[in-house]
Enzyme design. Sequence first.
Site, mmCIF file in Angstrom:
data_model
loop_
_atom_site.group_PDB
_atom_site.id
_atom_site.type_symbol
_atom_site.label_atom_id
_atom_site.label_comp_id
_atom_site.label_asym_id
_atom_site.label_seq_id
_atom_site.Cartn_x
_atom_site.Cartn_y
_atom_site.Cartn_z
ATOM 1 N N ALA A 196 0.872 -1.167 0.000
ATOM 2 C CA ALA A 196 0.000 0.000 0.000
ATOM 3 C C ALA A 196 0.914 1.224 0.000
ATOM 4 C CB ALA A 196 -0.884 -0.021 1.233
ATOM 5 N N GLY B 196 0.584 -4.854 0.952
ATOM 6 C CA GLY B 196 -0.604 -4.856 0.101
ATOM 7 C C GLY B 196 -0.364 -5.524 -1.248
HETATM 8 C C1 HXC Z 1 5.148 4.351 -1.242
HETATM 9 C C2 HXC Z 1 7.022 3.364 -2.062
HETATM 10 C C3 HXC Z 1 6.657 2.122 -1.500
HETATM 11 C C4 HXC Z 1 5.425 2.062 -0.797
HETATM 12 C C5 HXC Z 1 8.538 1.862 -2.499
HETATM 13 N N1 HXC Z 1 8.208 3.153 -2.673
HETATM 14 N N2 HXC Z 1 7.615 1.224 -1.793
HETATM 15 N N3 HXC Z 1 6.274 4.454 -1.937
HETATM 16 N N4 HXC Z 1 4.712 3.196 -0.687
HETATM 17 N N5 HXC Z 1 4.983 0.930 -0.267
HETATM 18 C C6 HXC Z 1 8.945 4.197 -3.385
HETATM 19 C C7 HXC Z 1 10.161 4.646 -2.617
HETATM 20 O O1 HXC Z 1 9.817 5.593 -1.635
HETATM 21 C C8 HXC Z 1 11.000 5.244 -3.727
HETATM 22 O O2 HXC Z 1 10.492 6.507 -4.061
HETATM 23 C C9 HXC Z 1 10.690 4.333 -4.914
HETATM 24 O O3 HXC Z 1 9.453 3.675 -4.599
HETATM 25 C C10 HXC Z 1 11.763 3.261 -5.107
HETATM 26 O O4 HXC Z 1 11.910 2.563 -3.872
HETATM 27 P P1 HXC Z 1 13.338 2.340 -3.161
HETATM 28 O O5 HXC Z 1 13.059 2.106 -1.731
HETATM 29 O O6 HXC Z 1 14.279 3.432 -3.525
HETATM 30 O O7 HXC Z 1 13.809 1.003 -3.885
HETATM 31 P P2 HXC Z 1 14.804 -0.097 -3.311
HETATM 32 O O8 HXC Z 1 15.944 0.516 -2.574
HETATM 33 O O9 HXC Z 1 15.100 -0.993 -4.475
HETATM 34 O O10 HXC Z 1 13.953 -0.906 -2.228
HETATM 35 C C11 HXC Z 1 12.831 -1.673 -2.650
HETATM 36 C C12 HXC Z 1 11.974 -2.067 -1.400
HETATM 37 C C13 HXC Z 1 11.644 -0.764 -0.600
HETATM 38 C C14 HXC Z 1 12.768 -3.019 -0.508
HETATM 39 C C15 HXC Z 1 10.727 -2.763 -1.906
HETATM 40 O O11 HXC Z 1 11.098 0.211 -1.535
HETATM 41 C C16 HXC Z 1 10.638 -0.976 0.499
HETATM 42 O O12 HXC Z 1 10.963 -1.479 1.556
HETATM 43 N N6 HXC Z 1 9.369 -0.526 0.268
HETATM 44 C C17 HXC Z 1 8.341 -0.597 1.289
HETATM 45 C C18 HXC Z 1 7.870 -2.011 1.432
HETATM 46 C C19 HXC Z 1 6.782 -2.092 2.501
HETATM 47 O O13 HXC Z 1 7.015 -1.826 3.697
HETATM 48 N N7 HXC Z 1 5.553 -2.474 2.080
HETATM 49 C C20 HXC Z 1 4.463 -2.531 2.952
HETATM 50 C C21 HXC Z 1 3.689 -1.256 2.899
HETATM 51 S S1 HXC Z 1 2.395 -1.218 4.084
HETATM 52 P P3 HXC Z 1 11.427 7.840 -3.910
HETATM 53 O O14 HXC Z 1 10.510 8.931 -4.388
HETATM 54 O O15 HXC Z 1 11.800 7.923 -2.491
HETATM 55 O O16 HXC Z 1 12.582 7.564 -4.826
HETATM 56 C C22 HXC Z 1 1.196 -2.144 3.420
HETATM 57 C C23 HXC Z 1 0.129 -2.515 4.385
HETATM 58 C C24 HXC Z 1 -1.269 -2.306 4.062
HETATM 59 O O17 HXC Z 1 1.213 -2.536 2.322
HETATM 60 C C25 HXC Z 1 -2.055 -2.313 5.313
HETATM 61 C C26 HXC Z 1 -1.451 -1.561 6.432
HETATM 62 C C27 HXC Z 1 -2.405 -0.873 7.308
#
Ligand code: HXC
Length: 257
Positions: free
Chosen positions: A65, A108
């Site tokens: 998400a 998500g």
């Molecule tokens: C918003 C996101 C995002 C996310 C990545 N991005 N995941 N933006 N929401 N979930 C954005 C980053 O901010 C970045 O933008 C760009 O995408 C590239 O990501 P990087 O982090 O630079 O890439 P990388 O170093 O290759 O790392 C990849 C990754 C990491 C390991 C997948 O992006 C990551 O940990 N993402 C979050 C994963 C996560 O926690 N997902 C769960 C979300 S909560 P910028 O503009 O900064 O360059 C969820 C729960 C739902 O889903 C219900 C909860 C209530």
Amino acid sequence: MTYETLLLETRGRVAIITLNRPQALNALNSTVLAEMRQLLGELQADDGIGAVVLTGSEKAFAAGADIKEMQSLEFVDAYRADLFSGWDDVAGFRKPMIAAVSGFALGGGCELAMMCDFIIAAKTAKFGQPEITLGVIPGMGGTQRLTRAVGKAKAMDLCLTGRLMDAHEAESAGLVARVVDQERLLDEAVAAAEKIASFSQTAVGMVKETVSRAFEQTLSEGLRFERRLFHSLFATQDQKEGMAAFTEKRKPVFKNR
Ligand code: HXC
């Protein structure tokens, strides 16, 4: 119709939906949800479409998400909007939908893949529920669908530690139906969808409905439901055609009647 966050391609009776927010690794924001609901509504009504493939990019199916969109929400906002409940419409799509997953399917993203009927993964795929690392828990079905798919031990492990699972582990755990090379991912998913779309769509719809019911009710209720739907198929022309074609040693021609 064009979409801001989705791409649509049709190959015969198969629709391919590609999540398309590369700048955010396909993070699922409210626009993605609104567009998915709109598009699936259209595909539902389109008799020319028999099955759907949902995919992302090579690097990410979806990284979760959209954290930036939900970061400043307060409890009252989330509760009153019943945040994420709109995804139930995606899970409730009535035609078969296959997730073709490459790269990250996190939070998500993993939950969206699990809303599909089955997952075909590239060897590069990584699945996880890392919400715990953000101070929250899965909110789009992760604690429920993942537990049903892989059992309590692995679901607890993934949800409590936030660790990622690779494609091989996901396949052995029962989350993923098939693992293929990255280059073959879309072709494999589309071929499976084409096969499904070639069968009687009444029987296909009933398979989806009955297997999905297995997660909602007791075994005896499920068996009865299955049997009744099985009986009902003898009222279709497709059953007559399918069985006649077998005995006549020819290919069936299903008319969805
Ligand atoms: C918003 C996101 C995002 C996310 C990545 N991005 N995941 N933006 N929401 N979930 C954005 C980053 O901010 C970045 O933008 C760009 O995408 C590239 O990501 P990087 O982090 O630079 O890439 P990388 O170093 O290759 O790392 C990849 C990754 C990491 C390991 C997948 O992006 C990551 O940990 N993402 C979050 C994963 C996560 O926690 N997902 C769960 C979300 S909560 P910028 O503009 O900064 O360059 C969820 C729960 C739902 O889903 C219900 C909860 C209530």
